[in-house]
Design a protein around this motif. Sequence first.
Motif, PDB file in Angstrom:
ATOM      1  N   UNK A  99       0.844  -1.202   0.000  1.00  0.00           N
ATOM      2  CA  UNK A  99       0.000   0.000   0.000  1.00  0.00           C
ATOM      3  C   UNK A  99       0.879   1.252   0.000  1.00  0.00           C
ATOM      4  N   UNK A 100       0.464   2.312  -0.738  1.00  0.00           N
ATOM      5  CA  UNK A 100       1.278   3.534  -0.833  1.00  0.00           C
ATOM      6  C   UNK A 100       1.585   4.161   0.534  1.00  0.00           C
ATOM      7  N   UNK A 101       0.670   4.016   1.512  1.00  0.00           N
ATOM      8  CA  UNK A 101       0.913   4.651   2.820  1.00  0.00           C
ATOM      9  C   UNK A 101       2.108   4.030   3.548  1.00  0.00           C
ATOM     10  N   UNK A 102       2.515   2.809   3.101  1.00  0.00           N
ATOM     11  CA  UNK A 102       3.689   2.163   3.709  1.00  0.00           C
ATOM     12  C   UNK A 102       4.961   2.404   2.882  1.00  0.00           C
TER      13      UNK A 102
ATOM     14  N   UNK B 121       8.709  -2.367  11.192  1.00  0.00           N
ATOM     15  CA  UNK B 121       8.851  -2.350   9.731  1.00  0.00           C
ATOM     16  C   UNK B 121       9.551  -1.055   9.340  1.00  0.00           C
ATOM     17  N   UNK B 122      10.503  -1.144   8.404  1.00  0.00           N
ATOM     18  CA  UNK B 122      11.152   0.072   7.896  1.00  0.00           C
ATOM     19  C   UNK B 122      10.555   0.367   6.518  1.00  0.00           C
ATOM     20  N   UNK B 123       9.746   1.433   6.454  1.00  0.00           N
ATOM     21  CA  UNK B 123       9.132   1.823   5.182  1.00  0.00           C
ATOM     22  C   UNK B 123      10.100   2.705   4.400  1.00  0.00           C
ATOM     23  N   UNK B 124      10.316   2.351   3.143  1.00  0.00           N
ATOM     24  CA  UNK B 124      11.307   3.040   2.303  1.00  0.00           C
ATOM     25  C   UNK B 124      10.585   3.856   1.234  1.00  0.00           C
ATOM     26  N   UNK B 125      10.918   5.138   1.160  1.00  0.00           N
ATOM     27  CA  UNK B 125      10.383   6.007   0.106  1.00  0.00           C
ATOM     28  C   UNK B 125      11.511   6.287  -0.886  1.00  0.00           C
ATOM     29  N   UNK B 126      11.259   5.986  -2.159  1.00  0.00           N
ATOM     30  CA  UNK B 126      12.280   6.203  -3.198  1.00  0.00           C
ATOM     31  C   UNK B 126      12.323   7.667  -3.623  1.00  0.00           C
ATOM     32  N   UNK B 127      13.482   8.070  -4.137  1.00  0.00           N
ATOM     33  CA  UNK B 127      13.626   9.433  -4.656  1.00  0.00           C
ATOM     34  C   UNK B 127      12.998   9.517  -6.040  1.00  0.00           C
ATOM     35  N   UNK B 128      12.235  10.577  -6.276  1.00  0.00           N
ATOM     36  CA  UNK B 128      11.565  10.742  -7.577  1.00  0.00           C
ATOM     37  C   UNK B 128      12.576  10.921  -8.706  1.00  0.00           C
ATOM     38  N   UNK B 129      13.658  11.715  -8.424  1.00  0.00           N
ATOM     39  CA  UNK B 129      14.644  11.959  -9.490  1.00  0.00           C
ATOM     40  C   UNK B 129      15.367  10.658  -9.859  1.00  0.00           C
TER      41      UNK B 129
ATOM     42  N   UNK C 277       3.440   8.141 -10.639  1.00  0.00           N
ATOM     43  CA  UNK C 277       4.425   7.574  -9.711  1.00  0.00           C
ATOM     44  C   UNK C 277       4.243   6.053  -9.592  1.00  0.00           C
ATOM     45  N   UNK C 278       2.990   5.637  -9.464  1.00  0.00           N
ATOM     46  CA  UNK C 278       2.686   4.202  -9.330  1.00  0.00           C
ATOM     47  C   UNK C 278       3.124   3.450 -10.589  1.00  0.00           C
ATOM     48  N   UNK C 279       2.833   4.019 -11.765  1.00  0.00           N
ATOM     49  CA  UNK C 279       3.197   3.373 -13.030  1.00  0.00           C
ATOM     50  C   UNK C 279       4.718   3.327 -13.204  1.00  0.00           C
TER      51      UNK C 279
END
Length: 647
Positions: free
Chosen positions: A93-96, A148-156, A559-561
């Motif tokens: 899920x995106x919130x994680x 749990x360690x939730x990881x957010x990727x960099x957009x660039x 972003x999802x795609x």
Amino acid sequence: QENEIKLLTAEIERLKNFGCLGVSPSLEGLRDENAKLKYRLNFLRKSLQEERSKTANSMININSCLQEIFGAAIRAAYPDLENPPLVVTPSQQPKFGDYQCNSAMGITQILLKTKEQKVSPREIAEKISKNIPANECIEKVEIAGPGFINVHLRKDFVSKQLSGLLMNGVQPPTVGKRKKVVVDFSSPNIAKEMHVGHLRSTIIGESMCRLFEFAGYDVLRLNHLGDWGTQFGMLIAHLQDKFPDYLTVSPPIGDLQAFYKESKRRFDTEEEFKKRAYQCVVLLQSKNPDFIKAWELICDVSRKEFQKIYNCLDITLIERGESFYHEMMKDIVKEFEDKGFVQVDDGRKIVFVPGFPVPLTIMKSDGGYTYDTSDLAALKHRVCEEKADILIYVVDSGQSVHLQTVFAAGQMIGWYDPKVTRVAHAAFGVVLGEDKKKFKTRSGDTVRLMDLLEEGLKRAMDKLKDKERDKVLTAEELKAAQMSVAFGCIKYADLSHNRLNDYVFSFDKMLDDRGNTAAYLLYAFTRIRAIARLANIDEQMLRKAAREEVLILDHEKEWKLGKCILRFPEILQKILEDLLLHTLCDYLYELATTFTEFYDNCYCVEKDRQSGQIVKVNMWRLLLCEATATVMAKGFDILGIKPVQRM
């Protein structure tokens, strides 16, 4: 000079470790040891440069990157832990976030067991997070729930990877040193028609070969034909009676299946014929030229029939049937005897393999060989002569015990070490009819594969005409669409099921253009390809845009795609490990549905509502369309499915 030779030799060894052995250069004419070493060194350096340039263009496996990052963080946080658990998965899920590292819970258990330390998973997660090394892909991490360690990727980072994909095409993930893979698949019997039972091995084997080839392996595709054995005695005896001048006039055997049945009936009912059939086997095995000619004639008729099916399904194989290994079998028996593994039981020579209750029979009481002998000879040849690093047998689950026994015998006698050479049985279940019983014709016979393919073509054309495609496509386009849908749907229906399970064969389900079917995916693909075309954007303009445009991923569906597209290498890596191709089908379906969400929410081409004229082209979104189609096309190629531009 001695010192220089030492230095050159050390440098060569260092380069070898990069897997840059390549093809050895010819050193003839270079008598000076120093010159030889310099020549070899230059060759290896060039190989390393080529390898590095390939790696630079490869798609990055983001999951592997994150595993390396978290592996380093865990080692820094807990340097005393041996082999700590490393669990990184895409978030559901995106919130994680985009990915999750779930190693903290496992480390808690290890600390409790080995060091009797009671530390909460959340505390461990915090310590890991503080030790994350500098990297280009992680924007931020958050600790959630128990640890749990939730990881957010960099957009660039994601945008840059997508631009690389658009400029370089879909490049395989790096797999290190080029290994040799032997895949044994299809393997029908001479003088018997290919039936629905051969469908799975043929389709799964072809797709596995395509995947390993794409990943840069050296693949040998082998068709282990049943082209030797006692059945040829009755076939040759029947050939002599029916076509006595077969040596000078090519016999017109039209229906080999009927010919086989006739000879089998005579073998079972005529004692004199049976005796002659046994004599024919002896003469064939002693390489009598007339009997070899008869055998070749029968094999040729079968080969032509098999090839029709292989042409339809776009299958490539090298024939290496049981007859290829015949001369090796006496040496196999001798080798097992010399090493003391053979027991004699009622005249038979048998080999017991530890852990397997049923022995292998390597020689019958009459001195003949068996399937066990030929399979052992094939295994030895593939491992010792072909020097295979990976050996895959795409054979039905019913052969599991037999193959595991053969593999274990190969290890026991010392042909290969399973830590070095991977020998795998890619087993598969049976094809069922819609009544959930073994797939048969109404009369109870096995379904001929050619009949099945022809039925598929007919049904695909009916479906296209129902959709009135015959009114908008040229005759040539309609024919291409018919073949794409018919054969694509048959392949996809098989490959989209976990191969270990039985699956129900249903033309209605596989030709349905809704849900996880080839019909849906092929249609989705042609729609995606048409978006740029209808906006009058050609390939050259897309290529220019890929070099110059930054892919904006501000909308949640963009972003999802974007992230979904970049999961392709990790999907392929997983299949290279577990050989389960349905994962690729599930991924392509997820990619197509994620694309639909994006397309419904994000305008790629904006038009005037009254006139229908194009007002604005959002080029970065068209590039996302192009990246989706590029990955889908490569996925189709691995599955052996041929998409068309117009459907």
